[in-house]
Design a protein around this motif. Structure first.
Motif, short mmCIF file in Angstrom:
data_model
loop_
_atom_site.label_atom_id
_atom_site.label_comp_id
_atom_site.label_asym_id
_atom_site.label_seq_id
_atom_site.Cartn_x
_atom_site.Cartn_y
_atom_site.Cartn_z
N UNK A 1 0.87 -1.18 0.00
CA UNK A 1 0.00 0.00 0.00
C UNK A 1 0.91 1.22 0.00
N UNK A 2 0.42 2.29 -0.58
CA UNK A 2 1.19 3.54 -0.63
C UNK A 2 0.40 4.65 0.03
N UNK A 3 1.13 5.56 0.65
CA UNK A 3 0.46 6.77 1.13
C UNK A 3 0.66 7.84 0.07
N UNK B 1 4.31 13.85 0.69
CA UNK B 1 4.87 15.15 0.37
C UNK B 1 5.74 15.73 1.47
N UNK B 2 5.79 15.13 2.62
CA UNK B 2 6.56 15.66 3.74
C UNK B 2 7.88 14.91 3.92
N UNK B 3 8.42 14.37 2.88
CA UNK B 3 9.69 13.64 2.99
C UNK B 3 10.82 14.61 3.32
N UNK C 1 16.32 5.99 1.95
CA UNK C 1 16.46 4.54 2.14
C UNK C 1 15.99 4.04 3.49
N UNK C 2 15.40 4.90 4.31
CA UNK C 2 14.95 4.51 5.64
C UNK C 2 13.83 3.48 5.54
N UNK D 1 10.52 4.88 3.56
CA UNK D 1 10.40 6.34 3.50
C UNK D 1 9.94 6.83 2.13
N UNK D 2 10.01 5.96 1.12
CA UNK D 2 9.54 6.37 -0.22
C UNK D 2 8.03 6.25 -0.37
#
Length: 104
Positions: free
Chosen positions: A18-20, A67-69, A75-76, A91-92
């Motif tokens: 799943x993706x956010x 959008x808050x990366x 790579x986290x 983290x992606x």
């Protein structure tokens, strides 16, 4: 929104992803809950609360809301077990879940 609309199953790796959404209101926590629900064929409300496994605010802080990366390295990866599944949140913007019990 039904989790089948937001979770993809990969039969080759036997994982659910799943993706956010980039810049959207969906968080890493939403992705984890939806992917685990799909993997275990459960309703999210029937699962134990995620906060009993880890701090959901910390997970969202580490893995961002799309959008808050930038808080952590791209790579986290945060890995843990939840509802009998191996979960890795990247983290992606990906939450990857495996029922096999090994790290997805």
């Amino acid at each position: 929104m039904d989790s089948t609309d937001t979770v993809r199953y990969d039969p080759e790796s036997e994982t659910y992803t799943a993706r956010h959404a980039q810049g959207g209101g969906r968080t890493a926590v939403h992705s984890v809950v939806e992917a685990v629900a799909a993997a275990t064929d459960s309703e999210p409300t029937a699962m134990e609360p995620l906060y009993e496994t880890l701090d959901p605010h910390a997970l969202d802080w580490l893995c961002g809301r799309g959008g808050e990366r930038g808080r952590t390295s791209p790579g986290t990866v945060v890995s843990f077990r939840f509802e009998g599944c191996a979960v890795s949140v990247h983290a992606d913007g990906r939450a990857v879940v495996s029922k096999r019990g090994d790290r997805p």
